[in-house]
Motif scaffolding. Structure first.
Motif, mmCIF file in Angstrom:
data_model
loop_
_atom_site.group_PDB
_atom_site.id
_atom_site.type_symbol
_atom_site.label_atom_id
_atom_site.label_comp_id
_atom_site.label_asym_id
_atom_site.label_seq_id
_atom_site.Cartn_x
_atom_site.Cartn_y
_atom_site.Cartn_z
ATOM 1 N N CYS A 96 0.990 -1.286 0.070
ATOM 2 C CA CYS A 96 -0.009 -0.007 0.061
ATOM 3 C C CYS A 96 1.113 1.321 -0.119
ATOM 4 O O CYS A 96 1.596 1.313 1.005
ATOM 5 C CB CYS A 96 -0.888 -0.061 1.280
ATOM 6 S SG CYS A 96 -1.673 1.478 1.279
ATOM 7 N N CYS A 99 -0.153 3.555 3.262
ATOM 8 C CA CYS A 99 0.159 3.377 4.775
ATOM 9 C C CYS A 99 1.706 2.499 4.889
ATOM 10 O O CYS A 99 2.217 2.282 5.891
ATOM 11 C CB CYS A 99 -0.825 2.635 5.247
ATOM 12 S SG CYS A 99 -1.119 0.840 4.774
ATOM 13 N N CYS A 131 -4.771 -0.030 -0.154
ATOM 14 C CA CYS A 131 -5.224 -0.934 0.620
ATOM 15 C C CYS A 131 -6.757 -0.534 1.083
ATOM 16 O O CYS A 131 -7.150 0.501 1.012
ATOM 17 C CB CYS A 131 -4.559 -1.312 1.863
ATOM 18 S SG CYS A 131 -4.622 -0.432 3.174
ATOM 19 N N CYS A 134 -7.002 1.995 3.998
ATOM 20 C CA CYS A 134 -6.847 3.458 3.454
ATOM 21 C C CYS A 134 -7.710 3.847 2.605
ATOM 22 O O CYS A 134 -8.039 5.046 2.740
ATOM 23 C CB CYS A 134 -5.404 3.466 2.827
ATOM 24 S SG CYS A 134 -4.060 3.161 3.885
#
Ligand SMILES: [Zn+2]
Ligand SMILES: [Zn+2]
Ligand SMILES: [Zn+2]
Length: 138
Positions: A96, A99, A131, A134
């Motif tokens: 991701c 994050c 992801c 998020c």
């Protein structure tokens, strides 16, 4: 049913030492893969060489697999099907960008037939994006 640390170690003939147990149990509580630096940070009182060696043992014994993502190597616990010198981690990994976490996506497996007449020792499939966590976070 979830395995105890003892069962997991026995299954892969790993001798349980305090550090090994601590690292395994820490990795077990997380969903994301960890870099060596992150493990060192968490066990900041422990000897770095011991942490490194522990991970190498886990890798050799088929307890964790290594994932190369955007910036570094990360480690994540393996499925039971992995054995000493024989990993079977044919799943997708997802990095991701937001994050910075890398996770295993066991539901997306590479078909066995892909190997054909090849001997594949290691497979790296990495997808990058954002992801679920998020995407839904406001
Ligand atoms: Zn593995
Ligand atoms: Zn994310
Ligand atoms: Zn994985």
């Amino acid at each position: 049913m979830k395995k105890t640390t003892e069962e997991a170690f026995n299954g892969k003939s790993i001798r349980p030492t305090t550090m090994r147990i601590l690292i395994y149990e820490y990795m077990e509580t997380l969903t994301a893969a960890l870099s060596l630096a992150e493990i060192e940070k968490y066990f900041h009182k422990a000897d770095k060489v011991t942490i490194y060696r522990t991970l190498q043992t886990f890798l050799e014994k088929g307890l964790v697999h290594k994932i190369m993502d955007d910036s570094q190597a990360r480690y994540r616990l393996c499925a039971d099907s992995c054995e000493e010198e024989e990993h079977n981690d044919r799943h997708l990994h997802f990095y991701c960008r937001r994050c910075g976490q890398t996770t295993c996506r066991e539901e997306i497996m590479l078909p066995e037939s892909l190997s054909g007449s090849l001997q594949i020792d290691e497979i790296q499939i990495l997808a990058k994006g954002i992801c679920e966590k998020c995407l839904t976070a406001k």
